[in-house]
Structures are given as C-alpha cells and as structure tokens.
Design a protein around this motif. Structure first.
Motif, short mmCIF file in Angstrom:
data_model
loop_
_atom_site.label_atom_id
_atom_site.label_comp_id
_atom_site.label_asym_id
_atom_site.label_seq_id
_atom_site.Cartn_x
_atom_site.Cartn_y
_atom_site.Cartn_z
N ALA A 153 -1.31 -0.34 -13.13
CA ALA A 153 -1.58 0.17 -11.71
C ALA A 153 -2.45 -0.85 -11.07
CB ALA A 153 -2.01 1.58 -11.90
N ALA A 157 -1.30 -2.41 -7.79
CA ALA A 157 -2.15 -2.22 -6.53
C ALA A 157 -2.86 -3.32 -5.72
CB ALA A 157 -3.43 -1.09 -6.90
N THR A 167 3.05 -2.75 -4.75
CA THR A 167 3.10 -1.13 -4.51
C THR A 167 4.40 -0.70 -3.94
OG1 THR A 167 0.57 -0.98 -4.36
CG2 THR A 167 1.73 0.80 -3.35
N VAL A 196 -1.54 4.10 -9.17
CA VAL A 196 -1.70 3.48 -8.05
C VAL A 196 -1.95 3.99 -6.71
CG1 VAL A 196 -0.35 2.02 -6.44
CG2 VAL A 196 -0.18 1.69 -9.00
N ARG A 200 -5.29 3.35 -4.42
CA ARG A 200 -5.22 3.22 -2.90
C ARG A 200 -5.93 4.17 -2.08
NH1 ARG A 200 0.97 3.71 -0.37
NH2 ARG A 200 0.39 5.95 -0.53
#
Length: 204
Positions: A153, A157, A167, A196, A200
């Motif tokens: 992840a 990202a 992503t 992810v 974010r």
C-alpha cells in the motif's frame, strides 16, 4: 507458425482482463462480459516502471528521489481460487489491432506474457470460453513478489507513472469489483485498498 499468427487467422478472439483492462481497455471490441477464471488469484506482486511507476518524486527542497516502480496486478496459480474480471470479444480486423496494441502495452512496456485460460461468464446461459490473458511471472526482471499489505500500500500510494497515479489503478479496480462482482471475494485487493486510502486520508 507463431501463436499470434494463428490468433490472427481466427474470426474471433476473447481477451480476459483483471487489472486496468477491466476499466480501460483502449482497444475496439465487439462486446464485453463480466466473469471469472479458475486456478488463479490476483496479486499486486508485479512492478511497473512505465504506466504506474518510474516517475521521479520530489522531497525536501525539491530534490528528486530515485524513481520507484509501482505495483500492479498479476495472476498467481492457485487451484482453490478464482479471479473475476472482464472478457472482451474482438473480431475480424479488431483481432490484429488489439493484439498489436496490447503487445506494446502489456508485453513490451508491462513485462507480461500470454496464456490461454477458460473464462466463465457471469451471465447465466453462456458457456465457458477460451480466452487470452496477460500474466507476469517471477521470471520477469521487474517482478517484485509478495510483501505485507501495508508495504504494498505504501508503495502504491507514493508512485506515479506515464499513465497516472498508482492509486488510481488500485481504486478503479476495487470500484469495478464492487459494482460488477459484489458477491466475489478478493481480500488481497480490498485490504490493500483500505491501507492506501488510510495513508491518503492521513496525509490530507
């Protein structure tokens, strides 16, 4: 005679997609159908230095960091698993055109090779179909292999390529699964998506 030459002699061909092809085929086709193949599981174990990775990142004082490959999906053999996606039927001149396009996108730039699989449509009344699929294996120099979901992840990202952010690839694939295959299980995909999105949101 080369396998591709044999395919070009066919009047129709089915191509199975399980990654970005499910939402971004970018070749002309006659029809599409959602379904699955058995004996494989989808894993974000393949590296991508062109489409979703390989762009320089700028960190402190705008100094570039070394390009990093993104992570994209491939198929890993597992007799107990099945992978959902989309099969596209191409006919006549579409066959050669689609194969030429996909050879550049998936083989030359992506590092995938082709296999033939049995595809089962979701729609009742349709029998199994023979389909072409693109798979990257551990023999490929940009194959990254397994890693913890959080590590995968974090890499997704932070990576961007010529086609866009890594992503986007992940989220659009997860959205396809929820919309078109709501009853299908894909713990690997959704676990990485959650990680992810958490990264974010934390950075926002």
């Amino acid at each position: 005679m080369k396998p591709q030459d044999t395919m070009n002699e066919k009047t129709n061909l089915w191509i199975f997609g399980y990654g970005s092809l499910v939402w971004k085929p970018e070749f002309t086709y006659k029809r599409r159908t959602v379904g699955f193949i058995r004996g494989y599981k989808r894993r974000f174990w393949h590296g991508d230095n062109f489409h979703r990775g390989g762009k320089e990142k700028y960190v402190f004082f705008h100094c570039p960091s070394p390009p990093q490959p993104g992570r994209v999906a491939t198929l890993v053999e597992d007799q107990e698993s099945c992978t959902w996606g989309v099969a596209y039927e191409v006919t006549a001149s579409q066959i050669q055109e689609s194969l030429q396009y996909l050879n550049v996108r998936e083989v030359v730039l992506g590092g995938y090779m082709t296999e033939t699989v049995e595809f089962t449509p979701k729609e009742e009344g349709q029998g199994a179909l023979s389909a072409l699929v693109y798979i990257a294996t551990s023999d490929n120099p940009i194959y990254l292999g397994p890693a913890p979901d959080q590590e995968i992840a974090a890499q997704i990202a932070s990576c961007r390529g010529n086609t866009g952010h890594n992503t986007e690839y992940l989220v659009r694939l997860a959205e396809f699964m929820r919309r078109c295959c709501p009853d299908a299980e894909d713990e690997h995909l959704f676990s990485i998506e959650a990680a992810v999105l958490s990264i974010r949101d934390g950075a926002a």
